[in-house]
Write an enzyme that holds these catalytic residues in place. Sequence first.
Site, mmCIF file in Angstrom:
data_model
loop_
_atom_site.group_PDB
_atom_site.id
_atom_site.type_symbol
_atom_site.label_atom_id
_atom_site.label_comp_id
_atom_site.label_asym_id
_atom_site.label_seq_id
_atom_site.Cartn_x
_atom_site.Cartn_y
_atom_site.Cartn_z
ATOM 1 N N GLU A 104 0.840 -1.207 0.000
ATOM 2 C CA GLU A 104 0.000 0.000 0.000
ATOM 3 C C GLU A 104 0.873 1.254 0.000
ATOM 4 O O GLU A 104 0.520 2.264 -0.620
ATOM 5 C CB GLU A 104 -0.936 0.000 1.215
ATOM 6 C CG GLU A 104 -2.043 -1.046 1.098
ATOM 7 C CD GLU A 104 -2.861 -1.160 2.364
ATOM 8 O OE1 GLU A 104 -2.286 -1.516 3.412
ATOM 9 O OE2 GLU A 104 -4.068 -0.877 2.319
ATOM 10 N N GLU A 124 -3.589 -9.375 3.767
ATOM 11 C CA GLU A 124 -4.292 -9.083 5.027
ATOM 12 C C GLU A 124 -5.383 -10.091 5.350
ATOM 13 O O GLU A 124 -5.613 -10.411 6.518
ATOM 14 C CB GLU A 124 -4.907 -7.671 4.968
ATOM 15 C CG GLU A 124 -3.913 -6.538 5.128
ATOM 16 C CD GLU A 124 -3.244 -6.111 3.823
ATOM 17 O OE1 GLU A 124 -3.313 -6.870 2.826
ATOM 18 O OE2 GLU A 124 -2.655 -5.017 3.800
HETATM 19 N N1 3HC Z 1 5.189 -7.472 11.342
HETATM 20 C C1 3HC Z 1 5.998 -7.874 12.352
HETATM 21 N N2 3HC Z 1 6.856 -8.908 12.252
HETATM 22 C C2 3HC Z 1 6.905 -9.557 11.082
HETATM 23 C C3 3HC Z 1 6.100 -9.194 9.994
HETATM 24 C C4 3HC Z 1 5.218 -8.095 10.152
HETATM 25 N N3 3HC Z 1 4.414 -7.669 9.158
HETATM 26 N N4 3HC Z 1 6.368 -10.021 8.968
HETATM 27 C C5 3HC Z 1 7.315 -10.867 9.408
HETATM 28 N N5 3HC Z 1 7.638 -10.594 10.675
HETATM 29 C C6 3HC Z 1 8.654 -11.253 11.504
HETATM 30 C C7 3HC Z 1 8.321 -12.716 11.747
HETATM 31 O O1 3HC Z 1 7.486 -12.866 12.865
HETATM 32 C C8 3HC Z 1 9.685 -13.316 11.955
HETATM 33 O O2 3HC Z 1 10.065 -13.025 13.276
HETATM 34 P P1 3HC Z 1 10.982 -14.057 14.088
HETATM 35 O O3 3HC Z 1 12.233 -14.201 13.300
HETATM 36 O O4 3HC Z 1 11.134 -13.408 15.403
HETATM 37 O O5 3HC Z 1 10.199 -15.330 14.138
HETATM 38 C C9 3HC Z 1 10.577 -12.490 11.033
HETATM 39 O O6 3HC Z 1 9.858 -11.289 10.751
HETATM 40 C C10 3HC Z 1 10.891 -13.165 9.714
HETATM 41 O O7 3HC Z 1 9.668 -13.612 9.143
HETATM 42 P P2 3HC Z 1 9.559 -15.042 8.426
HETATM 43 O O8 3HC Z 1 10.159 -16.093 9.273
HETATM 44 O O9 3HC Z 1 8.145 -15.181 8.031
HETATM 45 O O10 3HC Z 1 10.512 -14.796 7.173
HETATM 46 P P3 3HC Z 1 10.331 -15.273 5.676
HETATM 47 O O11 3HC Z 1 11.503 -14.756 4.947
HETATM 48 O O12 3HC Z 1 9.996 -16.722 5.614
HETATM 49 O O13 3HC Z 1 9.024 -14.520 5.131
HETATM 50 C C11 3HC Z 1 7.583 -12.633 4.721
HETATM 51 C C12 3HC Z 1 9.015 -13.118 5.014
HETATM 52 C C13 3HC Z 1 7.119 -13.152 3.362
HETATM 53 C C14 3HC Z 1 7.590 -11.147 4.747
HETATM 54 C C15 3HC Z 1 6.638 -13.205 5.818
HETATM 55 O O14 3HC Z 1 7.188 -12.902 7.094
HETATM 56 C C16 3HC Z 1 5.254 -12.642 5.787
HETATM 57 O O15 3HC Z 1 4.435 -13.103 5.033
HETATM 58 N N6 3HC Z 1 4.958 -11.639 6.646
HETATM 59 C C17 3HC Z 1 3.642 -11.099 6.809
HETATM 60 C C18 3HC Z 1 3.279 -10.175 5.699
HETATM 61 C C19 3HC Z 1 1.923 -9.603 5.948
HETATM 62 O O16 3HC Z 1 0.983 -10.287 6.288
HETATM 63 N N7 3HC Z 1 1.805 -8.300 5.751
HETATM 64 C C20 3HC Z 1 0.567 -7.655 5.950
HETATM 65 C C21 3HC Z 1 0.474 -7.186 7.370
HETATM 66 S S1 3HC Z 1 -1.110 -6.514 7.757
HETATM 67 C C22 3HC Z 1 -1.044 -4.969 7.074
HETATM 68 O O17 3HC Z 1 -0.089 -4.603 6.454
HETATM 69 C C23 3HC Z 1 -2.247 -4.106 7.351
HETATM 70 C C24 3HC Z 1 -2.277 -2.907 6.468
HETATM 71 O O18 3HC Z 1 -3.122 -3.129 5.373
HETATM 72 C C25 3HC Z 1 -2.774 -1.704 7.216
#
Ligand code: 3HC
Length: 697
Positions: A104, A124
Site C-alpha cells: 500500500e 491481510e
Molecule cells: N510485522 C511484524 N513482524 C513480522 C512481519 C510483520 N508484518 N512479517 C514478518 N515478521 C517477523 C516474523 O514474525 C519473523 O520473526 P521471528 O524471526 O522473530 O520469528 C521475522 O519477521 C521473519 O519472518 P519469516 O520467518 O516469516 O521470514 P520469511 O523470509 O519466511 O518470510 C515474509 C518473510 C514473506 C515477509 C513473511 O514474514 C510474511 O508473510 N509476513 C507477513 C506479511 C503480511 O501479512 N503483511 C501484511 C500485514 S497486515 C497490514 O499490512 C495491514 C495494512 O493493510 C494496514
Amino acid sequence: MSDVVSYVIDRNIAVITVKNPPVNALSQAVRQGLLDAIRQASGDESKAVIIHCEGRTFIAGADITEFGKPHAEPLLPDLLNEIEACGKVVVAALHGTALGGGFETALSCHYRIAVPEAKVGLPEVKLGLLPGAGGTQRVPRLAGVEAALDLMLAGAPISTEHAMQLGLVDRMADGDLREAAMNYAQELVESGAGPRRASEMDGESVDDAVFDAAAAMVAKRARGQSAPPRIIECVRTAMATGFSAGQKRERELFTESMSDPQSAALRHVFFAEREAAKVVGLSKETPLREINSVGVIGGGTMGGGIAMSFANAGIPVRLLEISEEALERGLSIIDSNYAGSVKRGKLSEDKAQKCRELISGATDYGSLADVDLVIEAVFDDPELKKTIFAKLDETCKAGAILATNTSYQDVDEIAKATNRRPDVLGMHFFSPAHIMKLLEVVRADKTADDVLATTMALAKRIRKVAVVSGVCYGFIGNRMLQGYFREAQLCLIEGGLPETVDAAMVDWGMAMGPISVGDLAGLDVGYKARQALPDHERGDPAAFRVPDVLVEAGRFGQKSGKGFYLYDPDTRKQSPDPEVQTIIEREAAALNIERREIPAAEIVDRLIYALVNEGFRILEGGIAQRPGDIDVVYIYGYGFPAWRGGPMHYASEVGLEKVLARIVEFRDRFGEDHWTPAPLLEKLVLSGRSLADWTER
Ligand code: 3HC
C-alpha cells in the site's frame, strides 16, 4: 533522519531508505521516519523522490506486533495520503516481498519499479483483516475491480511480471535497484510526467454481478470467515463513492476486523507458525548437516508424495521399492500427480518435468549408500520398520539422517534397531504429502541436536510447516484425534447420523466432517489396527461397533464405493445411505443405547473438547513444546479452521474455566473413562492462570 529511515539527496533525487530488519515492517518509528522524510523532500531542492529498503525485502507490511495495542501516530493511511499528495514525483523501488501495508505504501507512490524476482500482494485476509491503508481503494482504480478482488480475497502474492500486466507495477528493474529507480525518477522528471495519483483515477464501473459472484465464491471457499465479505464491501464502496468516502469506509471496516476474534486467532496462527520452527533449548548456532540428496523407502501414496516434496524443492530423490513392478507402479503415480498439477495450472510443464527428472527409482538398498537423508515410508508395521532400519544402519554412509514416516510407532524402538540412535528421528508427513503443509518432526530420546536442527531447516526448504513432537502413540496430531473420532462415533450411535455429525462440524468450520474423514482414510485401516489389539485395549465398544459392522460388510469407505456414505463410482459424489441408518439403529439397540436427538452444539463441544483435553495432557507431558504448536498441527494437518486459531487458542478464547466446566459436565453424564479433566487444565483454572502464561515443562 532516524535509526530506521534515512534521507539523502543524490544527483537531485531524494532517496528515502527504510532499514528496519528483518522485514522492514511499518513500526511507529518507520511511519514517523517516512513522514519526516516525505515532508523534507517536499520542501527541499530535490527534483523527485524514491523510497526503497535495505535488507532482504521492501516493507513487508504493517508491524503485526503492534496490532491490538493503542494506535500510535502517524496512522498509516494518513502517512500514505501525504506521500501520495507530494508535489514531486515519488517512485517506489521494490524488491523481496512488498506486502500489505508495504505494498500500500508503494501504491501511494506515483510510480513503481521492481526487480524481476519481487513479489507484491495484499495478504491481510490471511490475518482476518483487509488492506487498511488505501489498498481497497487504490488497487481497483489501478488494476480494475476483478483483479483487485482476486488479489485481496486470495491474499496470495504475485510476481513483478503479473503485477505489470495488471498495471500495479510500471517497470522492471535491470541491475542495481537503487540506481534503476533513480534513473527512472530522473527520466520521469525530464519527460515532465508529474505525480500520478491512484486516488485521483476514475474507477471502472462494473456490473453488480461481479460483486455478487465474488460474494458467492467467498461464501463457498472462505466459509465462516468475516474478512472476505468486508473486502468486497470496501471495493464496492470504492467504485460507488469517491476516494475519501471509500477510504472512510475502509477505515471503519478495518477497525471492525481488528477487534474481531477471527483476526486475533489468525494473528496468533501467524506467530505460532514461526514460533513452532524454534526448538526450545537448541541454539541458533547449532551446525547443520548438508542435505543434497534424499532416499525414500516405499513408493506408495505416502512415499511418492514425500519424494515429490523434495524434488519440488530441487533436491534429488532416490525412491526405493521392493520390486521393479512396485517401483514402476510408484513412479507412475508420481507421473500422474505431476500431470495433474500441470493440468490444474499449479506447475508449468517445464517445471514439472524438471522436478520429475530429479526422482530416480531403485530396488536395492546399496543405492541409498550415499544419500544424506533417508525417509522410510512403508506400511506402519513396527517389526518391518525395525528390519528396514537395521538394513539402513548397514548401508548408509556415516552422518546420514535416518527418518521414519511412522504415524504411530515408537521412534525410540525403531532407532534401537540401529547402532546410530543420534541420527534417527521421525518425519511424519500428512497425506497427500506433496500438498499438505504439516510435518511433525519426532524427536526420539537420543536424537542429536544437529539432526533435529537440520530437519527443521530442511522442512522450511521444502516449504513445510514443521512442529516438534516427543515420542508417544500417535504423536501430537493422531493422539489427539483418537478422542475426537471416539466422540464422533459415540454421537452417531447415541442419536446422530453421519450427515448430522458431519454437518455440525463442517458448519463450525472444520474442512471435512469426521465421518467423511473416516470414509476417505479407509475404515479398514482402523479395523485392522483394532483387531491387532487385545480386547481390553480396544476402547469403548460403542465407539467402534458400527465401523466394525460396516467393514465386515465390505464397506471400507470411498475406495470401495461405500462406507458410512455411498459414493458415485464416476464422480465420487457422496450421498447418505438409509441402510447405514438401519445399521446404526440396530447396533444402538443391541448395545441398549436409547437414541436421542443430539444438538449440534453438543456434538461440537464433545468433539472439540476431547481434542482440547488431550492437548492439555500432551502439553503437560512435554510432547508438544507449547500450546501454539498444537494449534499449528491441527490447522495444517487436520483441517481445523485457522480463523478459530487451533484447539488450544479456541479453548483460551472460550475461557478455560468454561471449558473445564463443560468437561466436568460430560464426565458426570458420560463417565470418567473418556472425560477426566486433564490435570493441567484443572491446575490452570484453579490458579487463575491462562495458557499464555503457562511455562511449566
Ligand atoms: N510485522 C511484524 N513482524 C513480522 C512481519 C510483520 N508484518 N512479517 C514478518 N515478521 C517477523 C516474523 O514474525 C519473523 O520473526 P521471528 O524471526 O522473530 O520469528 C521475522 O519477521 C521473519 O519472518 P519469516 O520467518 O516469516 O521470514 P520469511 O523470509 O519466511 O518470510 C515474509 C518473510 C514473506 C515477509 C513473511 O514474514 C510474511 O508473510 N509476513 C507477513 C506479511 C503480511 O501479512 N503483511 C501484511 C500485514 S497486515 C497490514 O499490512 C495491514 C495494512 O493493510 C494496514
